[in-house]
Motif scaffolding. Structure first.
Motif, mmCIF file in Angstrom:
data_model
loop_
_atom_site.group_PDB
_atom_site.id
_atom_site.type_symbol
_atom_site.label_atom_id
_atom_site.label_comp_id
_atom_site.label_asym_id
_atom_site.label_seq_id
_atom_site.Cartn_x
_atom_site.Cartn_y
_atom_site.Cartn_z
ATOM 1 N N GLU A 142 -17.749 13.535 -19.533
ATOM 2 C CA GLU A 142 -18.191 12.436 -21.018
ATOM 3 C C GLU A 142 -16.722 11.892 -20.967
ATOM 4 O O GLU A 142 -16.595 10.534 -21.735
ATOM 5 C CB GLU A 142 -19.117 12.808 -21.595
ATOM 6 C CG GLU A 142 -19.243 11.769 -22.391
ATOM 7 C CD GLU A 142 -20.774 11.982 -23.119
ATOM 8 O OE1 GLU A 142 -21.237 11.076 -24.077
ATOM 9 O OE2 GLU A 142 -20.916 13.310 -23.546
ATOM 10 N N ASN A 143 -15.930 12.489 -21.888
ATOM 11 C CA ASN A 143 -14.468 12.283 -22.659
ATOM 12 C C ASN A 143 -13.134 12.326 -21.303
ATOM 13 O O ASN A 143 -12.168 13.028 -22.463
ATOM 14 C CB ASN A 143 -14.723 12.868 -23.991
ATOM 15 C CG ASN A 143 -15.614 13.599 -25.113
ATOM 16 O OD1 ASN A 143 -16.079 11.663 -24.874
ATOM 17 N ND2 ASN A 143 -15.925 13.923 -25.737
ATOM 18 N N GLN A 144 -13.785 12.138 -20.388
ATOM 19 C CA GLN A 144 -12.165 12.453 -19.237
ATOM 20 C C GLN A 144 -12.231 10.860 -18.834
ATOM 21 O O GLN A 144 -13.518 10.818 -18.102
ATOM 22 C CB GLN A 144 -12.370 13.543 -18.769
ATOM 23 C CG GLN A 144 -11.537 14.117 -17.948
ATOM 24 C CD GLN A 144 -12.208 15.511 -17.044
ATOM 25 O OE1 GLN A 144 -12.613 15.452 -16.284
ATOM 26 N NE2 GLN A 144 -10.966 16.053 -16.673
ATOM 27 N N GLU A 145 -11.345 10.920 -18.215
ATOM 28 C CA GLU A 145 -11.318 9.544 -17.284
ATOM 29 C C GLU A 145 -10.916 10.787 -15.349
ATOM 30 O O GLU A 145 -10.225 11.516 -15.885
ATOM 31 C CB GLU A 145 -9.712 8.311 -17.631
ATOM 32 C CG GLU A 145 -10.152 8.009 -18.465
ATOM 33 C CD GLU A 145 -11.217 7.398 -19.052
ATOM 34 O OE1 GLU A 145 -12.194 6.553 -17.724
ATOM 35 O OE2 GLU A 145 -11.942 6.646 -20.061
ATOM 36 N N ILE A 146 -10.700 9.470 -14.479
ATOM 37 C CA ILE A 146 -10.256 9.929 -13.268
ATOM 38 C C ILE A 146 -9.236 10.393 -12.917
ATOM 39 O O ILE A 146 -9.228 11.748 -11.970
ATOM 40 C CB ILE A 146 -11.308 8.875 -11.985
ATOM 41 C CG1 ILE A 146 -12.715 8.423 -12.221
ATOM 42 C CG2 ILE A 146 -10.785 8.969 -10.389
ATOM 43 C CD1 ILE A 146 -14.009 8.940 -12.197
ATOM 44 N N MET A 147 -8.270 9.880 -13.372
ATOM 45 C CA MET A 147 -6.542 10.104 -12.867
ATOM 46 C C MET A 147 -6.685 11.761 -13.827
ATOM 47 O O MET A 147 -5.988 12.950 -13.717
ATOM 48 C CB MET A 147 -6.376 9.199 -14.179
ATOM 49 C CG MET A 147 -5.609 7.941 -12.631
ATOM 50 S SD MET A 147 -4.914 8.027 -11.106
ATOM 51 C CE MET A 147 -6.602 8.561 -10.178
ATOM 52 N N ASP A 148 -7.590 11.748 -15.269
ATOM 53 C CA ASP A 148 -7.156 13.068 -15.433
ATOM 54 C C ASP A 148 -7.977 14.496 -14.970
ATOM 55 O O ASP A 148 -7.063 15.583 -14.995
ATOM 56 C CB ASP A 148 -7.711 13.684 -17.015
ATOM 57 C CG ASP A 148 -7.234 12.442 -17.274
ATOM 58 O OD1 ASP A 148 -6.689 11.891 -18.006
ATOM 59 O OD2 ASP A 148 -8.582 11.942 -18.514
ATOM 60 N N LEU A 149 -8.622 14.331 -13.809
ATOM 61 C CA LEU A 149 -8.847 15.310 -13.236
ATOM 62 C C LEU A 149 -7.507 16.110 -12.622
ATOM 63 O O LEU A 149 -7.724 17.042 -11.532
ATOM 64 C CB LEU A 149 -9.930 14.336 -11.619
ATOM 65 C CG LEU A 149 -11.439 14.082 -12.906
ATOM 66 C CD1 LEU A 149 -12.113 13.835 -11.012
ATOM 67 C CD2 LEU A 149 -11.719 15.609 -13.172
#
Length: 273
Positions: A142-149
């Motif tokens: 929820e508090n994460q963006e796709i690039m952060d994966l």
């Protein structure tokens, strides 16, 4: 392209509008699949080519199937990588993937632009190749963006070199991501050439799927292929699963994929004009 050209075929690989070296659409926010399909048809007319084999990957599969359904007379056969033709009525499962599913995130205007904007273009492309080469569906918290994966020091897949990355990044430095986010993620207009009737792809078809392609994990997709239901819509289809193959199976195992394509072309070239 080199493999099929060496086998005696003429290979044509246009960049879609707003991709690679092609100019962007006049109205990028209104770009649609239909623009790409019409461009392909117009390109063939301009080159006076009456019949072709169509080869497509990922969302290009939908451009290809739309072209094939609308222009049966121009189609000698079709090869798609990663996806088979699957009309909306074939979905037995509601796509109950979480809000963090990358497709849903990138459909949201401005979300991907803000996410990507934290990095240089080369890092965005690096992250996408790392992320999409995995076997898990890309889903952010929820508090994460796709690039952060993707963690910063994660290495590239062994089959994707720094030179490859530099080449692709240079193209996106020119084109940007505006059209790439509009089509396929934000454009729903796709002409499959039918009204009340369910469309069928009549042309000889080969579908090449990596066994570890995350796209096959989307609910209902693998079942659709393995149960044989796909043949309701593509009667003349051959399905090939490539062991250990990822979403980028053609880059991961180019020689194997080239040979599959060449065998298909050779078997069906009697319909080519």
């Amino acid at each position: 392209m080199i493999a099929v050209a060496n086998a005696g075929f003429r290979a044509i690989a246009p960049d879609y509008r707003g991709y690679g070296l092609s100019d962007p659409p006049a109205e990028p926010d209104n770009a649609s699949y239909d623009d790409f399909v019409n461009d392909i048809a117009s390109l063939l007319d301009s080159l006076d080519i009456s019949k072709v084999f169509v080869i497509a990957k990922d969302f290009g599969v939908w451009v290809a199937y739309s072209f094939v359904l609308l222009h049966e007379e121009k189609t000698a056969g079709i090869v798609t990588l990663g996806m088979a033709f699957m009309p909306p009525n074939a979905y037995k499962h509601h796509l109950s993937l979480p809000e963090g599913f990358y497709v849903q995130r990138w459909q949201e205007p401005g979300r991907a632009e803000t996410d990507f904007g934290r990095f240089d273009v080369k890092t965005v492309i690096r992250n996408i190749y790392i992320l999409f080469s995995r076997s898990e569906i890309p889903i952010a918290d929820e508090n994460q963006e796709i690039m952060d994966l993707v963690k910063p020091l994660t290495p590239l897949p062994s089959w994707f070199t720094e030179d490859d990355l530099a080449t692709y990044a240079a193209l996106y430095e020119k084109s940007g991501f505006q059209t790439a986010l509009q089509v396929p993620y934000r454009s729903s207009k796709l002409n499959l050439g039918y009204g009340e009737q369910v469309p069928k792809v009549k042309a000889p078809t080969m579908v090449i799927i990596g066994e570890e392609d995350y796209a096959s994990k989307v609910p209902g997709v693998d079942e659709y292929i393995r149960s044989g239901e796909v043949k309701k819509y593509i009667p003349n289809v051959e399905i090939v699963h490539v062991p250990n193959g990822s979403h980028f199976v053609h880059e991961q195992f180019p020689n194997h994929v080239n040979q599959l394509i060449l065998t298909f072309l050779d078997h069906n070239k009697h319909v080519k004009k």
